[in-house]
Design an enzyme around this catalytic site. Structure first.
Site, PDB file in Angstrom:
ATOM      1  N   LYS A 264      -4.494   5.345   8.849  1.00 49.79           N
ATOM      2  CA  LYS A 264      -5.470   5.458   7.765  1.00 49.79           C
ATOM      3  C   LYS A 264      -6.360   6.651   8.078  1.00 49.79           C
ATOM      4  CE  LYS A 264      -8.171   2.539   4.676  1.00 49.79           C
ATOM      5  NZ  LYS A 264      -9.273   3.449   4.347  1.00 49.79           N
TER       6      LYS A 264
ATOM      7  N   SER B   2     -12.342  -4.135   1.599  1.00 51.40           N
ATOM      8  CA  SER B   2     -12.449  -3.504   2.913  1.00 51.40           C
ATOM      9  C   SER B   2     -13.913  -3.327   3.286  1.00 51.40           C
ATOM     10  CB  SER B   2     -11.774  -2.130   2.895  1.00 51.40           C
ATOM     11  OG  SER B   2     -10.382  -2.244   2.732  1.00 51.40           O
TER      12      SER B   2
ATOM     13  N   ARG C  30       0.856  -1.190   0.000  1.00 54.03           N
ATOM     14  CA  ARG C  30       0.000   0.000   0.000  1.00 54.03           C
ATOM     15  C   ARG C  30       0.891   1.239   0.000  1.00 54.03           C
ATOM     16  NH1 ARG C  30      -4.173   1.405   4.788  1.00 54.03           N
ATOM     17  NH2 ARG C  30      -2.333   2.399   5.665  1.00 54.03           N
TER      18      ARG C  30
END
Length: 198
Positions: free
Chosen positions: A127, A98, A32
């Site tokens: 996040k 997700s 990521r």
């Protein structure tokens, strides 16, 4: 699953760090790098795929994952719908999704996902758009909404101290970010998380 985070790698070698995490017990790596250009993500994905004995997934970018020979891709709720992408990827290519609310669970339930990543389980600084922490009970509520046989992974604030509670709430496994990359030794950090519930 270990999820990379550019801000936490602190200029270190991500391939070496991921290799150490795998030695500590990580069974998958999710690449990521939200702000990186696709060519940089592709280059690193290829390095990880060739260096690691575990599946490598690319966050958001199915095209990059395919080009890199990665095992799959992880999708968010704002990415192209998983059910639209499934017919375009090879058999065996993993697609995870997700899920952070009952609304998102209802949307994802008809899709042919290989796993759900449910969170944030706990407060997380890694996040920016994460919702309020679910805690073990909130995680369990969403986990029960997953289609039968679809593994559910807990993410968000996971540490060696709280991983077992999420597994007890129904998680097949957990995904860690800060607990690995904030540690001076990714191998030891991964081993501590894994030993907390294995």
């Amino acid at each position: 699953m270990v999820v990379t985070d550019a801000s936490l790698l602190k200029g270190g070698d991500p391939v070496d760090a991921c290799r150490r995490a795998v030695r500590g017990g990580a069974t998958a790596i999710q690449l990521r790098l939200k702000a990186a250009p696709p060519r940089d993500i592709l280059a690193l994905a290829r390095k990880l795929v060739s260096a690691l004995p575990v599946p490598v997934l690319v966050n958001d970018r199915v095209d990059v994952a395919l080009a890199a020979g990665a095992a799959g891709a992880h999708l968010g709720q704002d990415d192209p719908p998983l059910n639209a992408l499934r017919p375009r990827v090879p058999l065996g290519f993993l697609l995870g999704i997700s899920v952070g609310s009952e609304t998102e669970a209802a949307r994802a339930r008809p899709w042919d996902a290989d796993y759900w990543s449910i969170g944030p389980c706990y407060a997380t600084a890694h996040k920016s758009d994460a919702g309020p922490p679910l805690g073990p009970s909130g995680f369990a509520t969403l986990a029960r909404l997953a289609p039968p046989g679809v593994p559910v992974i807990g993410i968000g604030g996971i540490t060696a101290h709280n991983a077992a509670a999420i597994v007890a709430a129904g998680a097949t496994g957990v995904a860690a970010i800060g607990a690995i990359w904030d540690a001076s030794d990714p191998e030891a950090a991964a081993r501590a998380i894994r030993s907390a519930f294995v």
